[in-house]
Structure formats: structure tokens, C-alpha cells
Scaffold this motif. Structure first.
Motif, PDB file in Angstrom:
ATOM      1  N   GLY A 238      15.370  -7.630 -13.401  1.00 31.98           N
ATOM      2  CA  GLY A 238      16.045  -8.224 -12.257  1.00 31.98           C
ATOM      3  C   GLY A 238      15.060  -8.989 -11.403  1.00 31.98           C
ATOM      4  N   VAL A 239      15.494  -9.308 -10.192  1.00 29.38           N
ATOM      5  CA  VAL A 239      14.662 -10.053  -9.247  1.00 29.38           C
ATOM      6  C   VAL A 239      14.269  -9.110  -8.127  1.00 29.38           C
ATOM      7  N   CYS A 240      12.994  -8.988  -7.886  1.00 27.97           N
ATOM      8  CA  CYS A 240      12.469  -8.063  -6.871  1.00 27.97           C
ATOM      9  C   CYS A 240      12.220  -8.811  -5.567  1.00 27.97           C
ATOM     10  N   ILE A 241      12.586  -8.191  -4.458  1.00 26.68           N
ATOM     11  CA  ILE A 241      12.190  -8.738  -3.167  1.00 26.68           C
ATOM     12  C   ILE A 241      10.755  -8.274  -2.944  1.00 26.68           C
ATOM     13  N   GLY A 242       9.824  -9.166  -3.169  1.00 24.29           N
ATOM     14  CA  GLY A 242       8.425  -8.796  -3.209  1.00 24.29           C
ATOM     15  C   GLY A 242       7.740  -8.889  -1.869  1.00 24.29           C
ATOM     16  N   ARG A 243       6.632  -8.185  -1.761  1.00 26.79           N
ATOM     17  CA  ARG A 243       5.721  -8.289  -0.622  1.00 26.79           C
ATOM     18  C   ARG A 243       4.364  -8.677  -1.175  1.00 26.79           C
ATOM     19  N   SER A 244       3.703  -9.597  -0.502  1.00 21.64           N
ATOM     20  CA  SER A 244       2.498 -10.205  -1.060  1.00 21.64           C
ATOM     21  C   SER A 244       1.435  -9.178  -1.442  1.00 21.64           C
ATOM     22  N   THR A 245       1.305  -8.105  -0.681  1.00 24.14           N
ATOM     23  CA  THR A 245       0.305  -7.080  -1.005  1.00 24.14           C
ATOM     24  C   THR A 245       0.508  -6.533  -2.404  1.00 24.14           C
ATOM     25  N   TYR A 246       1.766  -6.401  -2.800  1.00 19.32           N
ATOM     26  CA  TYR A 246       2.087  -5.763  -4.072  1.00 19.32           C
ATOM     27  C   TYR A 246       2.248  -6.734  -5.234  1.00 19.32           C
ATOM     28  N   VAL A 247       2.429  -8.014  -4.960  1.00 19.15           N
ATOM     29  CA  VAL A 247       2.756  -8.934  -6.058  1.00 19.15           C
ATOM     30  C   VAL A 247       1.742 -10.044  -6.272  1.00 19.15           C
ATOM     31  N   GLY A 269       1.840  -4.774   9.729  1.00 20.67           N
ATOM     32  CA  GLY A 269       0.706  -5.074   8.866  1.00 20.67           C
ATOM     33  C   GLY A 269      -0.004  -3.825   8.380  1.00 20.67           C
ATOM     34  N   PHE A 270      -1.028  -4.034   7.565  1.00 19.17           N
ATOM     35  CA  PHE A 270      -1.854  -2.951   7.046  1.00 19.17           C
ATOM     36  C   PHE A 270      -3.152  -2.889   7.861  1.00 19.17           C
ATOM     37  N   TYR A 271      -3.560  -1.678   8.177  1.00 14.51           N
ATOM     38  CA  TYR A 271      -4.755  -1.447   8.983  1.00 14.51           C
ATOM     39  C   TYR A 271      -5.640  -0.397   8.320  1.00 14.51           C
ATOM     40  N   LEU A 272      -6.956  -0.579   8.473  1.00 16.53           N
ATOM     41  CA  LEU A 272      -7.887   0.483   8.129  1.00 16.53           C
ATOM     42  C   LEU A 272      -8.003   1.366   9.364  1.00 16.53           C
ATOM     43  N   VAL A 273      -7.697   2.641   9.195  1.00 10.98           N
ATOM     44  CA  VAL A 273      -7.640   3.574  10.322  1.00 10.98           C
ATOM     45  C   VAL A 273      -8.697   4.657  10.135  1.00 10.98           C
ATOM     46  N   THR A 274      -9.465   4.910  11.190  1.00 10.51           N
ATOM     47  CA  THR A 274     -10.502   5.933  11.160  1.00 10.51           C
ATOM     48  C   THR A 274     -10.547   6.671  12.493  1.00 10.51           C
ATOM     49  N   PRO A 275     -10.965   7.931  12.493  1.00 12.95           N
ATOM     50  CA  PRO A 275     -11.169   8.623  13.775  1.00 12.95           C
ATOM     51  C   PRO A 275     -12.257   7.912  14.569  1.00 12.95           C
ATOM     52  N   ARG A 276     -12.077   7.800  15.856  1.00 14.90           N
ATOM     53  CA  ARG A 276     -13.052   7.082  16.676  1.00 14.90           C
ATOM     54  C   ARG A 276     -14.430   7.740  16.628  1.00 14.90           C
ATOM     55  N   GLU A 277     -14.455   9.068  16.520  1.00 13.98           N
ATOM     56  CA  GLU A 277     -15.740   9.753  16.572  1.00 13.98           C
ATOM     57  C   GLU A 277     -16.568   9.574  15.295  1.00 13.98           C
ATOM     58  N   THR A 278     -15.924   9.138  14.194  1.00 12.27           N
ATOM     59  CA  THR A 278     -16.679   8.921  12.949  1.00 12.27           C
ATOM     60  C   THR A 278     -16.619   7.466  12.486  1.00 12.27           C
ATOM     61  N   GLN A 294     -12.170  -8.661   1.913  1.00 13.44           N
ATOM     62  CA  GLN A 294     -11.197  -8.823   0.837  1.00 13.44           C
ATOM     63  C   GLN A 294      -9.924  -9.524   1.287  1.00 13.44           C
ATOM     64  N   ARG A 295      -9.775  -9.758   2.584  1.00 11.50           N
ATOM     65  CA  ARG A 295      -8.521 -10.328   3.093  1.00 11.50           C
ATOM     66  C   ARG A 295      -8.321 -11.756   2.613  1.00 11.50           C
TER      67      ARG A 295
END
Length: 295
Positions: A238-247, A269-278, A294-295
Motif C-alpha cells: 500500500g501507500v504509507c504516510i511517511g515521516r522523513s526520519t523513517y523514510v 521534533g526529535f531532541y537529544l535529552v540528557t540530565p543537566r547534571e551529566t 548528522q542533521r
């Protein structure tokens, strides 16, 4: 009443006994006798000048003072455990544990990881894939790739990318009696979609393309994971409603094509998430710097 901090052993016995609501189970966890637990808590009560537990015939329960005291004691021990884990983890900077969605790991992160490993051969990367928001304090996770608005309390969030939303399909569907050439041709094909927060993608795209609402009500296949929907499109189901990250990788490889020009920009959007203390530890800085490139 005690002028300074009370006995640490007494506090530990109190927190453990309150958690189990049992001196016996607290003794088992702390590997001491029940009598020792009882004595430690009695000494703590003497130090504080208040009764923390009510010893009733039907069992143990917290007094009013104990109920008020427990949250702070529990939080303090939690912070001690977390700080100890972080201290021990910092002595092993060669291990970097990343958490992300299954489809992000499979369709975007994993194909790119070899270049990180080549650049930072001394860092051992471990990928944990799940659909749940990770608890950095409990899960042993160093960093996570999350989808949202980047406003997670107490965490550093570095924007990575946002998605474009558009249909994709196998190149084979561009030919034949039901060839896709205009959006109205979608009426002759099964629409592939992903459940959850992206479940409305087809309706949103069709509306932007000026197509009638009933077109979105035709035959559909719905998947829990984006990687499954994308694979079904590659297989010609079939036809997929795609998102650029995945296709995007499959488009570049020719396994998929985008039959129409219209692309919608997602406001999340997509974010890199880290604890502030590390967030500024060497291994996380290395990963963040590489990931942003890589963006």
C-alpha cells in the motif's frame, strides 16, 4: 531533640521499615536482625523526641510525625543512591547507553552509528529501544532521543530534526492500471499508517492536498511501529504516510519513492535529552557533537 543530623543507621532503618511497613522485612533487606531494626528506630525516635511508628496489635503504621518525616527522608536516600550511581558511572566513561523509540533506532540511528564508533572507538555504545519515557535516575540511561517540543523539566534538550510528512510507496505502484500520478489515485490503494500520536497524519495530509475526507476512510493497514509500516510500503502492500526520519534512507536507496510533491512540516521534533547534571560529561559531549552533525 537532636541538634544536628540524626543517626544515618536509624534513618535507613526508618525508611526501609516505612517502605515495607514491617520491621521483619526491613531486617531482611538490610541483613540485620529484627531486634536491631527496632532498637535503631527507637534510638532515632529518642534523638528526634517524637514517635515515628505506632505499634498496634494489628500491625505497624506511621504516626502523624512519621508521615510528615518520611517523604524528605525517602527523597534524601534517593538522591544519595542516584549520586552514588552517577559517581560510579563516571568512572566508566567507556560505556554510553542511549534510549530511543524502536523505529528511530532501526530506521535512523543504527545506520549512522558506525561513523560514531569509528570516531570514538573508546566508547562502548549500548542502545535501549522502548516507547516509554525513560527515568534517567533509575534506568541507567545516559541520553535519550525523544519526540516532542523539547520542554522536559529538569533536562537539557538539544534539537536534532523535525519531520516532513508525505506519502511514500514502492516504485512498482507508479506503473500499471492503478498507477499513482495524482492524490485522487490513492482511492485505489490501501493506506498504511502508524497508531499513536501520528495516527492523524493521513487525514492532515489529504486535507492539505485538497482531497475529500471520505478518501481517508478507505482501506487501511495500521501498525504499532513506523518501521513496520515503512516495510509494508517497500513490499508493495500500500501507500504509507511517511515521516522523513523513517523514510529518507529508503528513498535515497530507491526502495521507496514519493509520488507527490506536497510535504507538510511537523511542528514537533526529535531532541537529544540528557540530565543537566551529566550533560557535559565527556562521552555525552562527544555523542551530542557527533549527533548534531548528522542533521
Amino acid at each position: 531533640m537532636v541538634a544536628g543530623l540524626p543517626s544515618l543507621n536509624g534513618l535507613r532503618a526508618f525508611e526501609c521499615a516505612a517502605r515495607h511497613m514491617s520491621f521483619t522485612k526491613a531486617a531482611e533487606e538490610l541483613n540485620v536482625t529484627q531486634t536491631a531494626i527496632s532498637h535503631q528506630i527507637s534510638r532515632l525516635e529518642d534523638e528526634l523526641g517524637v514517635q515515628l511508628f505506632l505499634r498496634l496489635k494489628e500491625g505497624l503504621t506511621l504516626s502523624e510525625h512519621g508521615q510528615a518525616y518520611l517523604p524528605g527522608v525517602r527523597a534524601a536516600f534517593h538522591e544519595l543512591r542516584y549520586s552514588t550511581e552517577q559517581l560510579l558511572a563516571s568512572s566508566n566513561n567507556s560505556v554510553l547507553t542511549i534510549n530511543t523509540l524502536v523505529s528511530v533506532a532501526s530506521k535512523w540511528l543504527l545506520p549512522r552509528l558506525p561513523s560514531f564508533q569509528q570516531a570514538f572507538a573508546d566508547i562502548d555504545v549500548r542502545v535501549s529501544a522502548s516507547t516509554d519515557l525513560v527515568d534517567f535516575r533509575k534506568g541507567g540511561i545516559d541520553a535519550a532521543i525523544r519526540y516532542g517540543r523539547g520542554d522536559w523539566k529538569g533536562l537539557r534538550a538539544d534539537f536534532l530534526m523535525s519531520d516532513e510528512i508525505f506519502p511514500v510507496c514502492s516504485p512498482a505502484l507508479l506503473n500499471g492500471a492503478k498507477a499513482l500520478s495524482v492524490p485522487a489515485d490513492l482511492a485505489h490503494h490501501t493506506l498504511l499508517q502508524v497508531s499513536g500520536v501520528t495516527a492523524d497524519d493521513w487525514g492532515t495530509w489529504l486535507s492539505a492536498a485538497g482531497q475529500p475526507a471520505q478518501l481517508a476512510a478507505g482501506p487501511r493497514l495500521t501498525f504499532d511501529l513506523a518501521m513496520m509500516a515503512v516495510q509494508a510500503a517497500i513490499d508493495g502492500q500500500g501507500v504509507c504516510i511517511g515521516r522523513s526520519t523513517y523514510v529518507d534512507d529508503d528513498l535515497r536507496a530507491g526502495r521507496l519513492v514519493a509520488p507527490f510533491d506536497l510535504r507538510l512540516q511537523d511542528d514537533l521534533g526529535f531532541y537529544l535529552v540528557t540530565p543537566r547534571e551529566t550533560a557535559e560529561t565527556k562521552k555525552i559531549v562527544a555523542f551530542r557533537t557527533w549527533l548534531l552533525a548528522q542533521r
